[in-house]
Design an enzyme around this catalytic site. Structure first.
Site, PDB file in Angstrom:
ATOM      1  N   HIS A 182      45.720  44.404  33.992  1.00  0.00           N
ATOM      2  CA  HIS A 182      45.471  44.366  35.432  1.00  0.00           C
ATOM      3  C   HIS A 182      44.294  43.439  35.715  1.00  0.00           C
ATOM      4  CE1 HIS A 182      47.771  48.058  34.789  1.00  0.00           C
ATOM      5  NE2 HIS A 182      48.210  47.906  36.016  1.00  0.00           N
ATOM      6  N   ASP A 219      48.829  42.406  36.459  1.00  0.00           N
ATOM      7  CA  ASP A 219      49.288  42.998  37.714  1.00  0.00           C
ATOM      8  C   ASP A 219      48.154  43.125  38.730  1.00  0.00           C
ATOM      9  OD1 ASP A 219      51.583  43.340  36.250  1.00  0.00           O
ATOM     10  OD2 ASP A 219      51.808  45.476  36.671  1.00  0.00           O
TER      11      ASP A 219
END
Length: 265
Positions: free
Chosen positions: A209, A58
């Protein structure tokens, strides 16, 4: 002799039909019919194909997307990026890398424009967050994504309805949070992968992430090596559900040519 009674009964029926709740059943039936017309969307918390492990990233694009892509390419594997439009960096500044990853068959999906908590937004704000990123995907890739992950995992009924209306088919959450965005050390993250690998062939959908440097430089190489040892199939989010690559996008044309509109300002 019965005529006066019939007149009274007729008057009563007229009165009842004028009451506010007299057409309640009709309104309920109409409401039920309208609900059936609302497009549906799939909430995904985990993969469904046994032996599949989907690593997802992400919050990019930022600095390390190409490094991630190269790590997967080296093992003949694929991954999924849930991209923002303007979070750590502007997507237009990384357009060449995003296109390169797309062309390499990695999956590009939506994480909204500015990483807002979309479960708290009204309809206008939700549509703006989605549309701005859709425009960027159209310019850079020539497609609009059908997959979405809500920032913070936060969603509302309104968000789901709007996503479905805009043509999205799947909202991806996760069953495994690396906790890298919360400051988890590399050691904590690798222990989590050890625990997951011990569950083979149970499937997993992991949240990571890409702007977190240690996730990319330390944890990712370890995870890929361990998954290979345990015979997990490292896959994209569509593969781990038994879907096709074309299910991830709505093709809207060909990629555009960079001009003055390719900006996050």
């Amino acid at each position: 002799m019965l005529l006066p009674q019939l007149v009274v009964l007729s008057a009563l029926l007229t009165l009842v039909s004028s009451l506010p709740w007299s057409n309640l059943l009709e309104r309920q039936e109409a409401s039920s019919s309208a609900l059936n017309d609302i497009p549906t969307i799939n909430l995904v918390y985990n993969c469904t194909v046994a032996g599949h492990f989907a690593l997802t990233f992400d919050d990019g694009p930022y600095l390390w997307e190409k490094t991630v892509g190269d790590a997967f390419t080296a093992g003949n594997q694929l991954t999924t990026f849930f991209l923002n439009g303007n979070n750590y960096g502007c997507i237009y500044d990384s357009a060449d890398v995003v296109k390169e990853l797309y062309d390499a068959n990695h999956t590009m999906a939506s994480h909204g424009w500015g990483h807002l908590n979309m479960g708290l937004l009204d309809a206008d704000a939700i549509n703006s967050e989605l549309e701005r990123l859709e425009v960027a995907f159209t310019r850079i890739l020539g497609v609009v994504p059908r997959f979405f992950r809500p920032p913070f995992g936060s969603y509302s009924t309104l968000l789901l309805e709007i996503l479905a209306q805009r043509g999205y088919t799947h909202v991806y959450l996760w069953d495994t949070d690396s906790q890298d965005a919360d400051g988890a050390t590399a050691s904590v993250q690798t222990q989590l992968f050890d625990a997951n690998c011990a569950t083979y062939p149970l499937s997993h959908l992991a949240l990571q992430h890409s702007p977190v440097e240690q996730t990319i430089t330390t944890v990712l190489p370890y995870a890929l090596a361990e998954l290979r040892k345990t015979r997990y199939t490292v896959s994209t989010v569509e593969d781990c559900l038994g879907l096709r690559k074309e299910d991830a996008y709505r093709v809207v044309g060909t990629p555009g040519t960079r001009d003055a509109t390719w900006t996050c300002a």
